[in-house]
Design an enzyme around this catalytic site. Structure first.
Site, PDB file in Angstrom:
ATOM      1  N   TYR A 182      -3.058  -4.037  12.239  1.00 12.74           N
ATOM      2  CA  TYR A 182      -3.974  -5.184  12.217  1.00 12.74           C
ATOM      3  C   TYR A 182      -4.925  -5.116  13.401  1.00 12.74           C
ATOM      4  O   TYR A 182      -4.528  -4.792  14.520  1.00 12.74           O
ATOM      5  CB  TYR A 182      -3.172  -6.484  12.289  1.00 12.74           C
ATOM      6  CG  TYR A 182      -4.039  -7.722  12.345  1.00 12.74           C
ATOM      7  CD1 TYR A 182      -4.459  -8.347  11.172  1.00 12.74           C
ATOM      8  CD2 TYR A 182      -4.447  -8.247  13.566  1.00 12.74           C
ATOM      9  CE1 TYR A 182      -5.271  -9.470  11.223  1.00 12.74           C
ATOM     10  CE2 TYR A 182      -5.267  -9.370  13.628  1.00 12.74           C
ATOM     11  CZ  TYR A 182      -5.671  -9.973  12.451  1.00 12.74           C
ATOM     12  OH  TYR A 182      -6.477 -11.078  12.502  1.00 12.74           O
TER      13      TYR A 182
ATOM     14  N   GLU B  38     -12.504  -8.906  11.398  1.00 13.75           N
ATOM     15  CA  GLU B  38     -11.077  -8.715  11.150  1.00 13.75           C
ATOM     16  C   GLU B  38     -10.853  -7.568  10.161  1.00 13.75           C
ATOM     17  O   GLU B  38     -11.479  -7.533   9.098  1.00 13.75           O
ATOM     18  CB  GLU B  38     -10.462 -10.006  10.591  1.00 13.75           C
ATOM     19  CG  GLU B  38      -8.957  -9.944  10.437  1.00 13.75           C
ATOM     20  CD  GLU B  38      -8.390 -11.198   9.748  1.00 13.75           C
ATOM     21  OE1 GLU B  38      -8.907 -11.590   8.698  1.00 13.75           O
ATOM     22  OE2 GLU B  38      -7.422 -11.761  10.279  1.00 13.75           O
TER      23      GLU B  38
END
Ligand code: GDP
Ligand code: MN
Length: 422
Positions: free
Chosen positions: A144, A232
Site C-alpha cells: 500500500y 493513493e
C-alpha cells in the site's frame, strides 16, 4: 483513508463569514485510467492499459493493443474505491475481473452502463461508463502507498505498508505498527532519506530497493506539481519478473488550484457526482448530501453543524448539510428548497435561520416561491429569528402554507424528528 461524507463536511465547513464563504471546498477526483496516464508521464511504472466506453471499442483495443495477451484485467471505472469487492445491481459480482482475452468483450458488456455498488459508493452505487483494460501481470506481492496532506505536520505525509490490495482501513486498525508514516518538508521536498523510509515501510521482497526509492520520488513530484490532495496506490505491487508497478490509482486535486491545473481539471466527470451536489454547485450553495431523513436549510456553517447535532440529539438523522450563506438571494433559496424536496429520502424539512445579514423575509419569500414551483409532500418546520423576523413570519402566514413553526432550535429539532418519523 477517511472518505466518508463527514470528512468532506469537516473540511468544507471551515469557512468564515464573507462573500467567498459561498464557495464550497470541493476536490477533483479522476478515474483510475486517467491517474495511471498521469503517473506514467512522471515515469512511474504502470501496467499497459486503455479505456473503452463501448464493446466495439473493447474489441478494437484487444486487437490493436493486446494482440498477444492471453489474459486481461477488466476494471470498472467509477469514482470510488472498493471495486474489487463490489457488486453490480444486475447481480454480477466484482468490479474488477481477470479473464481470458476472448471473454473480455462479454464481461465488459456486462459492466458498461451498469451500476456498481461498493463500500464507498453508498447504496445507490455509481454507473460504469468506461472500463479500463490492462495487461495482466503476475503479482507476487501487494503493498500500500499513499501521499496525503496531514493536519498535524501541516504538510504532505507519505504512508506505506507492506500489506496492501484490500481494505487499508481494516489493516490499519488490526496492525497499526505496520503502517509507516513519513512527513515531508514541503519547502525542502522529498529527500533520499525520506524515500528510503517509505521503501522500508513497503518492504519490497523481490524488486530493487534503489529503483523503489526513485519511484517514490517520482510519485512525490507528481503529487506536489499537480496540487494533489491525495495520491493513493492500493496495491502498489511486485511482479513475477521482479518489478514494482502501480496496479491502481486514486488521485484527488485541490479545487483552489484549478486555475493552474487546467489540463487536469478538464478531466472532471460530472456523471459520477451526486446529482444533488451538482445542482447545488450551480446555484452556488454550500451543500453536502448525507443519507438521513431530515432535510436542513440553514444559514451559516456553524449553525448548520449545530442543527445537525441537535437533530441527532433528538434521535433523527440529517439528510444533508446545506448552508445558504450570509447573503443568499431569494432565487438561491428557491433552488435550495428544490434540491431538498427532490430527495426522496427526505421525510421532513427543517428551516433554521438566524437572520443577521441574511434577512428572514428573504428566506420566507424564497420558501413561498419554492412551494409554488414544487409540490411539498413533506412537513416543513420553520424557525426564524433575527433581522426582519416579523416580516418573515407574516409572509409565511399570509401564504397559506401549512408550516410547523418552532420557537427555538431545540423545539425545531424535536418537532422535525417527530414529523419525520411519524
Ligand atoms: P479497488 O478494489 O477499487 O481498489 O480496485 P483495484 O484496482 O485495487 O483492483 C482490485 C484487486 O484486483 C487488486 O487488489 C488486485 O489484487 C487485483 N488486480 C488488479 N490488477 C491486477 C493485475 O494486473 N494482476 C493481478 N493478478 N491482479 C490484479
Ligand atoms: Mn485498489
Amino acid at each position: 483513508m477517511v472518505r466518508g461524507p463527514l470528512n468532506k463536511l469537516v473540511s468544507r465547513s471551515l469557512s468564515v463569514a464573507g462573500n467567498w464563504q459561498q464557495q464550497q471546498l470541493r476536490r477533483l477526483n479522476i478515474h483510475e485510467y486517467q491517474g495511471a496516464e498521469l503517473m506514467s508521464k512522471y515515469g512511474v511504472r504502470v501496467p499497459r492499459g486503455a479505456a473503452a466506453s463501448t464493446v466495439d471499442e473493447v474489441k478494437e483495443i484487444i486487437r490493436d493493443v493486446f494482440p498477444n495477451n492471453r489474459d486481461l484485467v477488466v476494471k470498472s471505472q467509477i469514482l470510488a474505491g472498493g471495486r474489487g469487492l463490489g457488486t453490480f445491481t444486475s447481480g454480477l459480482k466484482g468490479g474488477v475481473h481477470i479473464v481470458e482475452a476472448d471473454r473480455v468483450p462479454d464481461i465488459a458488456g456486462k459492466m458498461l452502463g451498469q451500476v456498481l455498488v461498493t463500500k464507498q459508493t453508498g447504496p445507490q452505487g455509481k454507473v460504469v461508463s468506461k472500463v479500463y483494460l490492462c495487461e495482466k501481470l503476475t503479482l507476487v506481492n501487494e503493498m500500500y502507498f499513499a501521499i496525503t496532506l496531514d493536519r498535524k505536520t501541516a504538510g504532505p505525509l507519505i504512508i506505506s505498508c507492506r500489506k496492501g490490495g484490500t481494505s487499508i482501513e481494516d489493516l490499519a486498525e488490526k496492525y497499526p505498527h505496520m503502517i509507516a508514516k513519513v512527513p515531508i518538508d514541503v519547502f525542502k521536498g522529498i529527500t533520499d532519506e525520506d524515500a528510503a523510509k517509505v521503501v522500508e515501510g513497503l518492504d519490497p521482497k523481490v524488486s530493487d530497493k534503489k529503483d523503489a526509492v526513485e519511484q517514490v520520488k517520482k510519485l512525490y513530484k507528481l503529487f506536489s506539481e499537480s496540487d494533489c490532495t491525495l495520491l493513493e496506490i492500493n496495491p502498489i505491487a511486485e511482479t513475477a519478473d521482479n518489478k514494482l508497478v502501480a496496479a491502481d490509482a486514486k488521485l484527488n486535486f485541490d479545487d483552489n488550484a484549478a486555475f493552474r491545473q487546467k489540463a487536469i481539471f478538464a478531466l472532471r466527470d460530472p456523471t459520477q457526482d451526486d446529482p444533488r451536489e451538482v445542482a447545488a454547485a450551480k446555484a452556488d450553495l454550500n451543500y453536502i448530501g448525507l443519507d438521513g431523513e431530515i432535510g436542513c436549510m440553514v444559514n451559516g456553517a456553524g449553525l448548520a453543524m449545530a442543527t445537525m447535532d441537535i437533530i441527532k440529539l433528538h434521535g433523527g438523522t440529517p439528510a444533508n448539510f446545506l448552508d445558504v450563506g450570509g447573503n443568499a438571494s431569494e432565487g438561491q433559496v428557491v433552488e435550495a428548497f428544490k434540491i431538498l424536496t427532490s430527495d426522496e429520502k427526505v421525510k421532513a424539512i427543517l428551516v433554521n435561520i438566524f437572520g443577521g445579514i441574511m434577512k428572514c423575509d428573504i428566506i420566507a419569500s424564497g420558501i413561498v416561491n419554492a412551494a409554488r414551483q414544487v409540490s411539498l409532500k413533506v412537513p416543513v418546520i420553520v424557525r426564524l429569528e433575527g433581522t426582519n423576523v416579523d416580516q418573515g413570519k407574516r409572509i409565511l402566514k399570509e401564504s397559506g402554507m401549512t408550516l410547523i413553526t418552532a420557537e427555538d432550535l431545540d423545539d425545531a429539532a424535536e418537532k422535525a424528528v417527530k414529523a419525520a418519523y411519524n
